[in-house]
Structure formats: C-alpha cells, structure tokens
Design a protein around this motif. Structure first.
Motif, mmCIF file in Angstrom:
data_model
loop_
_atom_site.group_PDB
_atom_site.id
_atom_site.type_symbol
_atom_site.label_atom_id
_atom_site.label_comp_id
_atom_site.label_asym_id
_atom_site.label_seq_id
_atom_site.Cartn_x
_atom_site.Cartn_y
_atom_site.Cartn_z
ATOM 1 N N SER A 4 0.840 -1.199 0.000
ATOM 2 C CA SER A 4 0.000 0.000 0.000
ATOM 3 C C SER A 4 0.880 1.256 0.000
ATOM 4 O O SER A 4 0.601 2.236 -0.700
ATOM 5 C CB SER A 4 -0.913 -0.057 1.208
ATOM 6 N N ASN A 5 1.994 1.216 0.751
ATOM 7 C CA ASN A 5 2.935 2.347 0.743
ATOM 8 C C ASN A 5 3.586 2.496 -0.627
ATOM 9 O O ASN A 5 3.787 3.605 -1.111
ATOM 10 C CB ASN A 5 4.027 2.132 1.792
ATOM 11 N N ALA A 6 3.930 1.359 -1.249
ATOM 12 C CA ALA A 6 4.566 1.417 -2.575
ATOM 13 C C ALA A 6 3.630 2.111 -3.566
ATOM 14 O O ALA A 6 4.079 2.866 -4.440
ATOM 15 C CB ALA A 6 4.903 0.010 -3.044
ATOM 16 N N LEU A 7 2.326 1.863 -3.407
ATOM 17 C CA LEU A 7 1.355 2.511 -4.305
ATOM 18 C C LEU A 7 1.206 3.993 -3.974
ATOM 19 O O LEU A 7 1.118 4.848 -4.855
ATOM 20 C CB LEU A 7 -0.016 1.830 -4.157
ATOM 21 N N LYS A 8 1.208 4.257 -2.648
ATOM 22 C CA LYS A 8 0.993 5.648 -2.214
ATOM 23 C C LYS A 8 2.182 6.542 -2.583
ATOM 24 O O LYS A 8 2.014 7.653 -3.064
ATOM 25 C CB LYS A 8 0.789 5.651 -0.693
ATOM 26 N N TYR A 9 3.397 6.033 -2.373
ATOM 27 C CA TYR A 9 4.578 6.871 -2.592
ATOM 28 C C TYR A 9 5.230 6.537 -3.945
ATOM 29 O O TYR A 9 6.441 6.420 -4.064
ATOM 30 C CB TYR A 9 5.567 6.681 -1.441
ATOM 31 N N ARG A 10 4.366 6.327 -4.959
ATOM 32 C CA ARG A 10 4.872 5.962 -6.297
ATOM 33 C C ARG A 10 5.406 7.197 -7.013
ATOM 34 O O ARG A 10 5.071 8.334 -6.666
ATOM 35 C CB ARG A 10 3.755 5.309 -7.117
ATOM 36 N N LYS A 22 13.373 -0.308 -1.050
ATOM 37 C CA LYS A 22 13.300 -1.762 -0.926
ATOM 38 C C LYS A 22 13.173 -2.092 0.556
ATOM 39 O O LYS A 22 14.139 -1.932 1.314
ATOM 40 C CB LYS A 22 14.565 -2.379 -1.511
ATOM 41 N N PHE A 23 11.973 -2.496 0.963
ATOM 42 C CA PHE A 23 11.752 -2.896 2.355
ATOM 43 C C PHE A 23 12.063 -4.378 2.468
ATOM 44 O O PHE A 23 11.582 -5.184 1.668
ATOM 45 C CB PHE A 23 10.309 -2.614 2.770
ATOM 46 N N ARG A 24 12.882 -4.732 3.468
ATOM 47 C CA ARG A 24 13.271 -6.127 3.636
ATOM 48 C C ARG A 24 12.982 -6.570 5.066
ATOM 49 O O ARG A 24 13.149 -5.785 6.002
ATOM 50 C CB ARG A 24 14.771 -6.292 3.337
ATOM 51 N N GLY A 79 -2.383 9.584 5.420
ATOM 52 C CA GLY A 79 -1.798 8.539 6.276
ATOM 53 C C GLY A 79 -1.620 9.041 7.685
ATOM 54 O O GLY A 79 -1.770 10.235 7.966
ATOM 55 N N SER A 80 -1.334 8.109 8.571
ATOM 56 C CA SER A 80 -1.177 8.503 9.975
ATOM 57 C C SER A 80 0.203 8.143 10.524
ATOM 58 O O SER A 80 0.533 8.457 11.660
ATOM 59 C CB SER A 80 -2.247 7.795 10.817
ATOM 60 N N GLY A 81 1.009 7.447 9.766
ATOM 61 C CA GLY A 81 2.384 7.146 10.208
ATOM 62 C C GLY A 81 2.499 5.929 11.114
ATOM 63 O O GLY A 81 3.495 5.805 11.832
ATOM 64 N N VAL A 82 1.515 5.043 11.089
ATOM 65 C CA VAL A 82 1.666 3.847 11.938
ATOM 66 C C VAL A 82 1.857 2.556 11.134
ATOM 67 O O VAL A 82 2.147 1.511 11.709
ATOM 68 C CB VAL A 82 0.481 3.640 12.928
ATOM 69 N N GLY A 83 1.708 2.646 9.818
ATOM 70 C CA GLY A 83 1.796 1.437 8.979
ATOM 71 C C GLY A 83 3.100 0.684 9.173
ATOM 72 O O GLY A 83 3.103 -0.530 9.410
ATOM 73 N N GLU A 115 9.849 -4.236 -3.107
ATOM 74 C CA GLU A 115 10.648 -3.159 -3.711
ATOM 75 C C GLU A 115 9.768 -2.359 -4.656
ATOM 76 O O GLU A 115 8.941 -2.927 -5.369
ATOM 77 C CB GLU A 115 11.798 -3.818 -4.487
ATOM 78 N N ASP A 116 9.938 -1.029 -4.610
ATOM 79 C CA ASP A 116 9.171 -0.202 -5.559
ATOM 80 C C ASP A 116 10.096 0.754 -6.290
ATOM 81 O O ASP A 116 11.285 0.845 -5.977
ATOM 82 C CB ASP A 116 8.051 0.550 -4.814
ATOM 83 N N ASN A 117 9.543 1.452 -7.268
ATOM 84 C CA ASN A 117 10.355 2.429 -8.023
ATOM 85 C C ASN A 117 9.827 3.834 -7.746
ATOM 86 O O ASN A 117 9.796 4.677 -8.631
ATOM 87 C CB ASN A 117 10.310 2.110 -9.524
ATOM 88 N N THR A 172 13.853 6.252 11.487
ATOM 89 C CA THR A 172 12.696 6.960 12.101
ATOM 90 C C THR A 172 11.356 6.547 11.515
ATOM 91 O O THR A 172 10.355 6.540 12.233
ATOM 92 C CB THR A 172 12.816 8.493 11.943
ATOM 93 N N ILE A 173 11.324 6.207 10.240
ATOM 94 C CA ILE A 173 10.009 5.900 9.639
ATOM 95 C C ILE A 173 9.325 4.701 10.285
ATOM 96 O O ILE A 173 8.127 4.538 10.148
ATOM 97 C CB ILE A 173 10.114 5.678 8.100
ATOM 98 N N PHE A 174 10.104 3.894 11.015
ATOM 99 C CA PHE A 174 9.496 2.717 11.658
ATOM 100 C C PHE A 174 8.910 3.053 13.028
ATOM 101 O O PHE A 174 8.337 2.191 13.684
ATOM 102 C CB PHE A 174 10.523 1.589 11.801
HETATM 103 P P1 ADP Z 1 2.003 6.569 6.493
HETATM 104 O O1 ADP Z 1 2.191 5.984 5.157
HETATM 105 O O2 ADP Z 1 0.618 6.425 7.013
HETATM 106 O O3 ADP Z 1 2.495 7.977 6.590
HETATM 107 P P2 ADP Z 1 3.904 4.596 7.365
HETATM 108 O O4 ADP Z 1 4.313 4.215 8.758
HETATM 109 O O5 ADP Z 1 3.402 3.555 6.486
HETATM 110 O O6 ADP Z 1 2.871 5.772 7.554
HETATM 111 O O7 ADP Z 1 5.173 5.278 6.688
HETATM 112 C C1 ADP Z 1 5.942 6.226 7.393
HETATM 113 C C2 ADP Z 1 6.609 7.154 6.408
HETATM 114 O O8 ADP Z 1 7.597 6.452 5.674
HETATM 115 C C3 ADP Z 1 5.665 7.706 5.382
HETATM 116 O O9 ADP Z 1 5.072 8.897 5.854
HETATM 117 C C4 ADP Z 1 6.563 7.950 4.186
HETATM 118 O O10 ADP Z 1 7.147 9.212 4.292
HETATM 119 C C5 ADP Z 1 7.668 6.908 4.338
HETATM 120 N N1 ADP Z 1 7.454 5.767 3.440
HETATM 121 C C6 ADP Z 1 6.895 4.588 3.759
HETATM 122 N N2 ADP Z 1 6.912 3.747 2.701
HETATM 123 C C7 ADP Z 1 7.503 4.412 1.685
HETATM 124 C C8 ADP Z 1 7.816 4.087 0.330
HETATM 125 N N3 ADP Z 1 7.527 2.913 -0.197
HETATM 126 N N4 ADP Z 1 8.428 5.038 -0.417
HETATM 127 C C9 ADP Z 1 8.718 6.238 0.101
HETATM 128 N N5 ADP Z 1 8.461 6.603 1.364
HETATM 129 C C10 ADP Z 1 7.851 5.706 2.163
#
Ligand code: ADP
Length: 393
Positions: free
Chosen positions: A281-287, A368-370, A338-342, A310-312, A323-325
């Motif tokens: 879902s993130n890969a689609l959102k941040y395409r 590339k998330f692993r 988004g809310s930042g908890v995914g 992995e996305d492009n 920090t994103i985690f």
């Molecule tokens: P959300 O997407 O709701 O903001 P997440 O916890 O899923 O929360 O992601 C945290 C942050 O990490 C996002 O706000 C985004 O900035 C970054 N992020 C996550 N996945 C990707 C991705 N595939 N490509 C670029 N940035 C990403």
C-alpha cells in the motif's frame, strides 16, 4: 627491644645500639664473675649468643663488630696478658663468615616478611575496593531494575490509555461525522459560500481524525492482541491475500506487480499478510508520477528468509531509514494521506516473531523494504512456484 628503639632513632643506628648494649652487658658480667668452672662456660655461651643476636638482629657491620670484640677484646677481660698475636685468625675468619651468613639470612627473611606484609596490605586494599565496587554495582543494578519496571509500567499504562482513548473516541467522532454530513446535505447552498467551505473543512477534519483513530487502534491491537500460534504457510498466499485487499488501488494506479518465487515460511500468517499489505500500500501511495512497479522477492539466509517488497517510487533519504518505523513518524504532509503507523505495525509484527525489518532506499530511486521470517524447513529451503509473475492492474 628493637621495637622500642625504633620509635625514636633512625633504623640504621638500631643495630649498632643493640650490639653496644649487648656487649656492654656481657662485659659487665664478665668482669664481675670469676672466669673458671661453670662461669667460664656461661661467659663463653653468653658471647656466642651475643654474636648470634648481633648478626641476626643488628645486621652485617654490627655482627662483624660483635665477632671482632669477642675474639680480640673479650679475652683481655679475663686474661690481662692477652695479645692480638694470640688471636686465632682462621677461627675468627670462620666466625665472621658465619655472622655474615646469619645477617644475610636475617635480612632476606625480613625482606620476605616486608614484601608479604605489603602484598597482604595491597590484597586487603584491593579486596575492599572490589567489595565497594560490587556494592555500587548492586546498587546500580537495583536502581536499573526499578527504573525498568517503572518504565515498563508507564509504557503499559500509556499503551492502555491509547487503546481505550482510540476505541472510545471512535463512537462520538462517528456521530460528529454523520451529523455534519447530514447538515451539509440539508443546508448546502442555503446559507452562503463561506458556510459551505467551513462545513467541508469540518467533514475533512473528522475523516482524518477517524483514520488516525482507526490506525491508532490497529497499532494498539498489535501490542495487546495475544500472539497467534505460528503456522507453516506459503508466503505467496499471504501476498495474494494482500493483493486482493488492495485490488482497487492497484487497478486505479495501473501498478505492475512482479512476484518472484516465494518460500514456505513459519510464523503468524495474519500478521505477515498485514505486513505485505502495508508495504504494498505504501509502494502505491509513494509511487513516482510516471509508472508504478512493485517487485516481491525472497532470499535465503540460514534458518531464515529475507523477504522484500521493492518499488520504483519517490524513495527515502538515508537520515529517515530508522525513524520511519517509529509510530506516527511521517515524512510528508497532507499531499499523502496517512497517519504514520503502517511501518510501526510492520515492525511490531516482524519483531514479535524474532525477525527484523529495514529499508534500503535513496530519494528518487525507489525503496526496498526487507524483513526476515523463519523458514519452514531450514535445510530444504523450498520455494513455492511464482503465483503472480508480472501482474498489471
Ligand atoms: P504513512 O504511510 O501512514 O504515513 P507509514 O508508517 O506507512 O505511515 O510510513 C511512514 C513514512 O515512511 C511515510 O510517511 C513515508 O514518508 C515513508 N514511506 C513509507 N513507505 C515508503 C515508500 N515505499 N516510499 C517512500 N516513502 C515511504
């Protein structure tokens, strides 16, 4: 006696004073008694003792002085005609040697005793220091345990609070949403333009808040929900379920998903499906604006598999890879919903099963998330056949 002398004179003088006193006393006794019979034996023994004590207690020079006095001076006390030419030099030399040997043995013994005492003192000192350190360590450990318990308690309280708050706030918020939407439908255009805009802002705010509460609740669930027993399943199935849940956004974005051959794994099936769903879902959102490609693959790592999504897309700067985690950490504003908890949920799920999750990415070069998951069969490492290959929506 030496201890008494030591109190008020330098150490080197003690030996001289001792032999002076000994020889003085022996001389006095010798001149006061007749030199024959038992007295003769007594006087000889007394001087022999003087030589022994002088050499042992007095040291090298005082010892030799005692010998010389005994051999050269003492005879004159009893035989007034005694001359130095009558001295038996050989026996004098032998006695001097014995006296030197005695002094050497005594000084070695004293040195040994001193170093033993020093060693003892040092050992006692060190033991005391170690005991103090040990006590301090125990104090700190106790403090640390207390602080950890307090921290765990306050964390648990906070998590409980977040759970209750997010759960209980949902109901009143839904009421606000419903009635604002009803109000907007009934009175749209009947007040004025400003009022319509304000109502729209209220509706959007309520929707955002609903999303936030829903995600907060989902995050709390990963903490409070009991861990499901692990099972063996094909990771391709989990990807398939995640893709079916994301069918609409996948179609809308026209994303191409390439699923490589994926292995059988051992873990929480529901949790892992959620991880795939969040990452895709993130890969689609941040395409990237041009096209969206997602590649899902696996790589063996001993008893584990490293799975990757992995996305492009737009990518992530290295400063934010950690920090994103964390919960509610976002790198973007309203342009991406988004809310930042995914990702925080993903980390919880993966770490609860003993794995780890990380990202490799650069801005503008995709992400590339692993994450690691226990293999179903560590030695065999079988892969299931690719289900999706390249799928275009
Ligand atoms: P959300 O997407 O709701 O903001 P997440 O916890 O899923 O929360 O992601 C945290 C942050 O990490 C996002 O706000 C985004 O900035 C970054 N992020 C996550 N996945 C990707 C991705 N595939 N490509 C670029 N940035 C990403």
């Amino acid at each position: 006696m030496p201890a008494l002398l030591a109190a008020w004179m330098p150490a080197w003088l003690e030996g001289y004073v001792l032999v002076f006193l000994l020889l003085g006393a022996a001389t006095l006794i010798t001149v006061s008694v007749p030199f024959h019979g038992q007295w003769r034996l007594l006087i000889n023994t007394m001087f022999l003792l003087c030589i022994g004590v002088g050499a042992w207690k007095g040291g090298f020079v005082p010892g030799v002085i005692t010998v010389l006095y005994t051999e050269m001076v003492a005879p004159r006390l009893v035989v007034h005609t005694f001359k130095l030419s009558q001295v038996n030099w050989v026996s004098t030399f032998e006695v001097v040697l014995i006296s030197l040997l005695l002094s050497w043995a005594a000084s070695s013994q004293r040195r040994l005793k001193r170093s033993n005492e020093e060693l003892d003192a040092r050992v006692r000192e060190r033991t005391a220091e170690l005991e103090e350190l040990n006590r301090e360590l125990q104090r700190r450990e106790t403090r640390l345990v207390e602080q950890t318990e307090q921290l765990a308690q306050s964390n648990a309280d906070l998590e409980q609070f977040a759970y209750i708050a997010s759960h209980d706030l949902q109901e009143p918020l839904r009421m606000v949403s419903i009635y604002t939407e009803l109000f907007a439908q009934q009175f749209h255009g009947s007040i004025d333009e400003h009022a319509d805009r304000h109502i729209q802002t209220i509706i959007e705010g309520a929707q955002r808040m609903e999303t936030l509460l829903r995600d907060l609740l989902a995050y709390s669930h990963t903490i409070h929900a009991e861990q499901r027993p692990p099972e063996t399943f094909g990771s391709a199935e989990a990807v398939e379920v995640a893709m079916s849940r994301l069918e609409v956004p996948l179609r809308e974005t026209g994303a191409k998903v390439k699923v490589e051959s994926l292995p059988e794994i051992h873990g929480d099936r529901v949790g892992l499906t959620q991880v795939f769903q969040n990452l895709m879902s993130n890969a689609l959102k941040y395409r990237s604006p041009e096209n969206c490609e997602i590649r899902i693959a696996a790589q063996p790592d001993g008893e584990w598999w490293i799975l990757s999504v992995e996305d492009n897309g737009i990518g992530i700067h290295g400063d934010y890879h950690e920090t994103i985690f964390k919960p509610f950490k976002r790198l973007h504003g309203r342009e991406y919903r988004g809310s930042g908890v995914g990702l925080a949920i993903c980390r919880r799920i993966v770490e609860r099963q003993g794995g780890r999750i990380w990202v490799e990415s650069e801005p503008g070069r995709g992400a590339k998330f692993r994450f690691t998951i226990r293999a179903a069969r560590p030695s065999g490492q079988t892969r299931t056949e690719p289900k999706g290959q390249a799928v275009a929506f």
